[in-house]
Motif scaffolding. Structure first.
Motif, PDB file in Angstrom:
ATOM      1  N   UNK A 141       0.990  -1.089   0.012  1.00 54.22           N
ATOM      2  CA  UNK A 141       0.088  -0.158  -0.014  1.00 54.22           C
ATOM      3  C   UNK A 141       0.888   1.355   0.062  1.00 54.22           C
ATOM      4  N   UNK A 142       0.644   2.103  -0.984  1.00 55.45           N
ATOM      5  CA  UNK A 142       1.291   3.297  -0.896  1.00 55.45           C
ATOM      6  C   UNK A 142       0.406   4.663  -0.971  1.00 55.45           C
ATOM      7  N   UNK A 143       0.397   5.310   0.083  1.00 58.12           N
ATOM      8  CA  UNK A 143      -0.312   6.559   0.291  1.00 58.12           C
ATOM      9  C   UNK A 143       0.575   7.660  -0.237  1.00 58.12           C
ATOM     10  N   UNK A 144      -0.171   8.419  -1.113  1.00 59.00           N
ATOM     11  CA  UNK A 144       0.614   9.611  -1.879  1.00 59.00           C
ATOM     12  C   UNK A 144       0.055  10.863  -1.504  1.00 59.00           C
ATOM     13  N   UNK A 145      -1.174  11.048  -0.847  1.00 54.84           N
ATOM     14  CA  UNK A 145      -1.814  12.164  -0.619  1.00 54.84           C
ATOM     15  C   UNK A 145      -2.682  12.010   0.640  1.00 54.84           C
ATOM     16  N   UNK A 146      -2.183  12.683   1.722  1.00 54.32           N
ATOM     17  CA  UNK A 146      -3.004  12.590   2.896  1.00 54.32           C
ATOM     18  C   UNK A 146      -3.698  13.765   3.354  1.00 54.32           C
ATOM     19  N   UNK A 147      -3.756  14.653   2.361  1.00 56.38           N
ATOM     20  CA  UNK A 147      -4.141  16.329   2.942  1.00 56.38           C
ATOM     21  C   UNK A 147      -5.495  16.091   3.427  1.00 56.38           C
ATOM     22  N   UNK A 148      -6.559  15.251   3.210  1.00 55.91           N
ATOM     23  CA  UNK A 148      -7.692  15.185   3.651  1.00 55.91           C
ATOM     24  C   UNK A 148      -8.008  13.888   4.494  1.00 55.91           C
ATOM     25  N   UNK A 149      -7.003  13.536   5.125  1.00 54.53           N
ATOM     26  CA  UNK A 149      -7.248  12.417   6.059  1.00 54.53           C
ATOM     27  C   UNK A 149      -8.319  12.344   7.013  1.00 54.53           C
ATOM     28  N   UNK A 150      -9.094  11.498   7.186  1.00 56.54           N
ATOM     29  CA  UNK A 150     -10.354  11.349   8.097  1.00 56.54           C
ATOM     30  C   UNK A 150     -10.074  10.276   9.126  1.00 56.54           C
ATOM     31  N   UNK A 151      -8.939  10.674   9.566  1.00 54.99           N
ATOM     32  CA  UNK A 151      -8.087   9.737  10.894  1.00 54.99           C
ATOM     33  C   UNK A 151      -9.110   9.683  11.999  1.00 54.99           C
ATOM     34  N   UNK A 152      -9.366   8.770  12.434  1.00 55.97           N
ATOM     35  CA  UNK A 152     -10.135   8.196  14.073  1.00 55.97           C
ATOM     36  C   UNK A 152      -9.247   7.532  14.483  1.00 55.97           C
ATOM     37  N   UNK A 153      -9.663   7.371  16.091  1.00 55.04           N
ATOM     38  CA  UNK A 153      -9.011   6.712  16.738  1.00 55.04           C
ATOM     39  C   UNK A 153      -9.199   4.946  16.601  1.00 55.04           C
TER      40      UNK A 153
END
Length: 233
Positions: free
Chosen positions: A173-185
């Motif tokens: 898995x390669x992430x190239x754009x994380x500017x709109x990350x919806x990260x939760x715990x």
């Protein structure tokens, strides 16, 4: 008669695609995962066990709906319960090629975008000629990138009942754009895309294909997921 045959078919298909996995860390039973897959959806229910359940009880649910021809995502949702923390999130691909989260946050994606759940459904279905080294567009809670399966070898895997010949893949898995990350715990979703881990899968060569074994390894420990043949739903 036709209706009875149809019902019988649905029942058999459900049996084949309902599986239970035991997750272990440092050799300790950490959680159970129930997986149900049909031709257009896949869902996972994960719940901690033993000492892990005493320390930090977790009960998480994930579901993805995908196109049956290429497993590209149509929608997905999750409900997270980890200790006192509870949350839910849902995303749906709209008609202008955006994934819309919780009916407000829009992220542009391609029409053939996948996520981790639709890719697990794919590897649980296709053989290596349809998978090996091919890059797939990938979305992960607002993070954009690509993913692929690299065939390593064919080997026998012991299931505590039988030895099954499996295709062994590395899952990149390669992430190239994380500017709109919806990260939760969410431990699983937050860590599974890390560049510091190696992801491996063993999938039966014979039909119906099933993920028999999965392994995630970092510099400190490994997490194993083993199918429980004698506990299949």
């Amino acid at each position: 008669e036709t209706m009875r045959l149809y019902i019988t078919y649905i029942f058999l298909f459900y049996e084949v695609c309902a599986q239970q996995y035991s997750i272990s860390v440092f050799g300790f039973h950490a959680s159970d995962v129930n997986m149900i897959q049909d031709s257009t959806s896949i869902e996972f229910q994960a719940q901690t066990r033993g000492i892990f359940d005493l320390i930090w009880p977790t009960n998480n649910f994930y579901k993805a709906n995908f196109k049956p021809d290429d497993f590209s995502i149509k929608s997905w949702n999750k409900t997270i319960k980890q200790g006192p923390y509870k949350t839910s999130i849902s995303g749906i691909i709209n008609s202008d090629s955006h994934i819309v989260y919780n009916k407000k946050e829009k992220i542009e994606v391609s029409n053939d975008t996948h996520n981790i759940f639709s890719l697990l459904a794919m590897v649980n279905t296709f053989d290596k000629k349809n998978l090996d080294t091919k890059w797939f567009e990938y979305e992960h809670e607002g993070n954009l990138g690509r993913a692929r399966f690299i065939w390593a070898d064919s080997s026998n895997v012991w299931t505590l009942q039988d030895s099954l010949l499996c295709d062994h893949y590395r899952f990149d898995i390669e992430i190239v754009d994380s500017t709109k990350n919806m990260k939760t715990k969410d431990y699983f979703m937050n860590n599974i895309t890390s560049t510091d881990i190696i992801r491996e899968l063993w999938v039966t060569k014979s039909k119906p294909r099933r993920i028999i074994l999965a392994k995630v390894t970092n510099n400190f420990f490994s997490v194993w997921a083993r199918i429980q043949i004698d506990k299949e739903l």
